[in-house]
Design an enzyme around this catalytic site. Structure first.
Site, PDB file in Angstrom:
ATOM      1  N   HIS A   1      -1.038   5.879   6.722  1.00 30.65           N
ATOM      2  CA  HIS A   1      -0.373   5.939   5.426  1.00 30.65           C
ATOM      3  C   HIS A   1      -0.010   7.402   5.154  1.00 30.65           C
ATOM      4  O   HIS A   1      -0.584   8.307   5.761  1.00 30.65           O
ATOM      5  CB  HIS A   1      -1.280   5.398   4.311  1.00 30.65           C
ATOM      6  CG  HIS A   1      -1.409   3.916   4.329  1.00 30.65           C
ATOM      7  ND1 HIS A   1      -2.281   3.263   5.180  1.00 30.65           N
ATOM      8  CD2 HIS A   1      -0.766   2.953   3.624  1.00 30.65           C
ATOM      9  CE1 HIS A   1      -2.178   1.955   4.993  1.00 30.65           C
ATOM     10  NE2 HIS A   1      -1.260   1.742   4.057  1.00 30.65           N
TER      11      HIS A   1
ATOM     12  N   SER B   1       0.808  -1.218   0.000  1.00 29.70           N
ATOM     13  CA  SER B   1       0.000   0.000   0.000  1.00 29.70           C
ATOM     14  C   SER B   1       0.841   1.267   0.000  1.00 29.70           C
ATOM     15  O   SER B   1       0.407   2.307  -0.521  1.00 29.70           O
ATOM     16  CB  SER B   1      -0.937   0.006   1.213  1.00 29.70           C
ATOM     17  OG  SER B   1      -0.201  -0.122   2.425  1.00 29.70           O
TER      18      SER B   1
END
Length: 267
Positions: A244, A39
């Site tokens: 993230h 990711s």
């Protein structure tokens, strides 16, 4: 000189290259590259995502896309996929992007193999004992499990793209403990998690070195930009893409990668 003769001389001069003027060149060839990984490689956190990526959450703001055009780079295949591990990267077909003509590979992998998110969750919402236990478990996996998994993957990448230069990116520290507690994580627990990220990066860098790959460390670029900093480059716990990078974070990744590959070495 007659008008006809003068016209002939002028025409000959226009058709004759000037002495000492070198012909134009196209410059060095472009470097075609592929983006593989998890990711952090696919760009989770900066939607919209490509609807054709079938749940891989590939974003045009991923660092591997942002470097397209820099340092004479040209993006070929963008196959990084959210949730990828060293084994699912292979099973999911990412290696099919590589071949004998691949010049450069950008790779982000390893965090999902050790259950990194479980440790973060335990420290944010669990007891001190749960945080310590989860952190110790992750450290154990980094020391005993991850090196072999990375070695296996790297050997497959080398076999699939024997002429390619491979650049492996590390992971950012998630917290800035100097700004105090974040949810249930004390500054001390945040520091433990940051040290876990450092251990992860050390293992990833060591595996890269064993296979002749380059490692890009982004830790310094994220200093003072943890999730609890005034200007965070990491998304918060309640964001759908928690922990993230933000767009600024991916731009920092892109800058680090560009600096690493700028000399133009492909092998």
């Amino acid at each position: 000189m007659s008008i006809r003769l003068r016209a002939t001389v002028v025409a000959l001069l226009l058709l004759t290259p000037l002495a000492g003027v070198a012909p134009a060149t196209a410059g060095p060839p472009r470097t075609n590259y592929d983006v593989l990984g998890d990711s952090y490689g696919s760009g989770v956190g900066v939607p919209p995502y490509d609807p054709a990526s079938l749940g891989c959450a590939r974003s045009q703001s991923a660092y591997g896309v942002l470097v397209d055009g820099r340092a004479r780079l040209r993006l070929d295949d963008f196959v990084a996929c959210a949730g990828a591990t060293t084994t699912s990267l292979v099973a999911g077909g990412q290696l099919a992007a590589l071949d004998a003509d691949t010049d450069l590979v950008l790779l982000s992998i390893g965090g999902n193999d050790i259950g990194w998110s479980q440790a973060v969750t335990a420290c944010l919402g669990g007891t001190d004992a749960q945080c310590a236990g989860a952190s110790a478990l992750v450290r154990g996996r980094i020391a005993t499990v991850l090196p072999g998994l990375l070695d296996t993957l790297h050997a497959k990448i080398t076999a699939a793209a024997p002429q390619a230069r491979v650049v492996v990116t590390g992971y950012a520290r998630l917290f800035s403990p100097e700004y105090g507690a974040y949810l249930g994580a004390s500054p001390a627990e945040q520091q433990v998690l940051n040290e876990g990220a450092d251990l992860l990066n050390e293992a990833v860098a060591a595996a890269a070195a064993r296979h002749g790959f380059d490692f890009v460390d982004v830790t310094g670029r994220f200093v003072d930009h943890g999730v609890n900093a005034p200007e965070p480059w990491v998304l918060g716990a309640f964001d759908p893409a928690a922990f993230h990078p933000t767009l600024a974070g991916y731009e920092a990744y892109a800058a680090a990668v560009t600096a690493a590959i700028k000399p133009g070495r492909n092998s």
